[in-house]
Design an enzyme around this catalytic site. Structure first.
Site, PDB file in Angstrom:
ATOM      1  N   ASP A   1       1.158  -9.558  -2.641  1.00  0.00           N
ATOM      2  CA  ASP A   1       0.607  -8.298  -3.118  1.00  0.00           C
ATOM      3  C   ASP A   1       1.690  -7.412  -3.734  1.00  0.00           C
ATOM      4  O   ASP A   1       2.829  -7.387  -3.253  1.00  0.00           O
ATOM      5  CB  ASP A   1      -0.047  -7.574  -1.927  1.00  0.00           C
ATOM      6  CG  ASP A   1      -0.983  -6.467  -2.346  1.00  0.00           C
ATOM      7  OD1 ASP A   1      -1.482  -6.504  -3.482  1.00  0.00           O
ATOM      8  OD2 ASP A   1      -1.228  -5.566  -1.517  1.00  0.00           O
TER       9      ASP A   1
ATOM     10  N   HIS B   1      -8.200  -2.055  -5.297  1.00  0.00           N
ATOM     11  CA  HIS B   1      -7.066  -1.708  -4.438  1.00  0.00           C
ATOM     12  C   HIS B   1      -7.396  -0.445  -3.659  1.00  0.00           C
ATOM     13  O   HIS B   1      -8.267   0.324  -4.035  1.00  0.00           O
ATOM     14  CB  HIS B   1      -5.806  -1.500  -5.281  1.00  0.00           C
ATOM     15  CG  HIS B   1      -5.136  -2.773  -5.664  1.00  0.00           C
ATOM     16  ND1 HIS B   1      -3.846  -3.081  -5.282  1.00  0.00           N
ATOM     17  CD2 HIS B   1      -5.569  -3.846  -6.366  1.00  0.00           C
ATOM     18  CE1 HIS B   1      -3.510  -4.271  -5.754  1.00  0.00           C
ATOM     19  NE2 HIS B   1      -4.558  -4.754  -6.427  1.00  0.00           N
ATOM     20  N   GLY B   2      -6.679  -0.232  -2.563  1.00  0.00           N
ATOM     21  CA  GLY B   2      -6.921   0.956  -1.753  1.00  0.00           C
ATOM     22  C   GLY B   2      -8.255   0.904  -1.043  1.00  0.00           C
ATOM     23  O   GLY B   2      -8.956   1.909  -0.933  1.00  0.00           O
TER      24      GLY B   2
END
Length: 288
Positions: free
Chosen positions: A82, A208-209
């Site tokens: 990642d 993402h997040g």
């Protein structure tokens, strides 16, 4: 079953309107927990590690553990690096057996992001490794990468189209209003932007997040084309909280098995909940 490239896994997920949970793990127990969650729910799985975790544990240790998991369970499992900005680390992980890598050059100009992504694509294509790239800037903190609210920047749909055209990257993580870490308020996700990007980008999109986004918002993003949902911070929190609780109840405890087992169970429960939210439970058979 060997570790799989996530390319076909994610294409299948996007075509069938669900997402695959991608879980950042930092210990063997966390890796085992998400694997057990996938095995009990018959879910495809993406195991992720940050650059910091690669430096902490070693790419070869992580890759061997992931291969054991895939072999024992027979599940479709991919191993992903990642948010990596460092080309040598990407090469190290590919050589160790990672089947997916993220080149994060989103902090550079569009042209340099294209150039750096193409460089990784040239290397990864030979071994069938999935490549993920980012456009725009996702706010928050992810390992060693810090993007404050002032410098967060949403992805432009037309730039996404051009980026895909020029790089041929396998998966794209566009910044659409999410942030790494736990949200201080309600996430301000630009769903119209996701729809616009999905219209001009056929490749699977990555959210993402993903920690702390309300379930209905995740499901809406998945319906629009997000095929991979990253979960990191929430896993660390439940893992750590379970260990803290053991010591709160038994301050004298010195057997790691006594505090790692509840920590592992906490991660497993959370992972199963996220798999249900992504809609990937029972989907392992679609990918085999």
């Amino acid at each position: 079953m060997p570790l799989l490239s996530s390319t076909e896994m994610l294409r299948t997920a996007r075509s069938n309107k669900y997402a695959i949970g991608a879980f950042n793990v930092h210990t063997l127990e966390m890796l085992q927990a998400v694997v057990e969650a996938a095995a009990e729910t018959e879910s495809p799985l993406i195991i992720q590690s940050t650059v910091g975790t690669v430096k902490h544990l070693g790419a070869d240790y992580i890759a061997h553990a992931a291969r054991v998991a895939a072999d024992r369970t027979g599940l479709p499992i991919a191993l992903h690096l990642d948010h990596c900005t460092d080309f040598p680390t990407i090469i190290q992980c590919i050589r160790a057996g990672y089947t997916s890598v993220m080149i994060d050059a989103s902090m550079f100009s569009f042209a340099e992001n294209v150039e750096r992504t193409c460089k990784v694509m040239e290397v990864a294509a030979a071994s069938g490794v999935n490549v993920e790239a980012e456009l725009g800037k996702v706010g928050g903190v992810e390992d060693h990468i810090v993007v404050d609210e002032l410098h967060a920047e949403l992805a432009d749909p037309e730039e996404c189209r051009l980026f895909m055209e020029r790089t041929g990257v396998n998966t794209l993580a566009p910044a659409i209003g999410t942030a790494h870490g736990i949200y201080k308020g309600v996430p301000n996700i630009d769903f119209a932007r996701i729809a616009q990007i999905a219209e001009c980008v056929e490749a699977p999109l990555v959210l993402h997040g993903g920690s702390g986004i309300p379930e209905e918002q995740v499901k809406q993003a998945v319906a629009l084309g997000m095929a991979k949902v990253n979960i990191a911070t929430e896993l660390r929190i439940v893992f750590s909280d379970a260990i803290k609780q053991v010591f709160a109840d038994h301050a004298e405890e010195n057997d790691p098995r006594k505090y790692m087992v509840p920590a592992k169970e906490a991660v497993k429960r959370l992972a199963m909940d996220k798999m249900r939210m992504c809609g990937c439970i029972g989907k392992a058979g679609e990918i085999r």
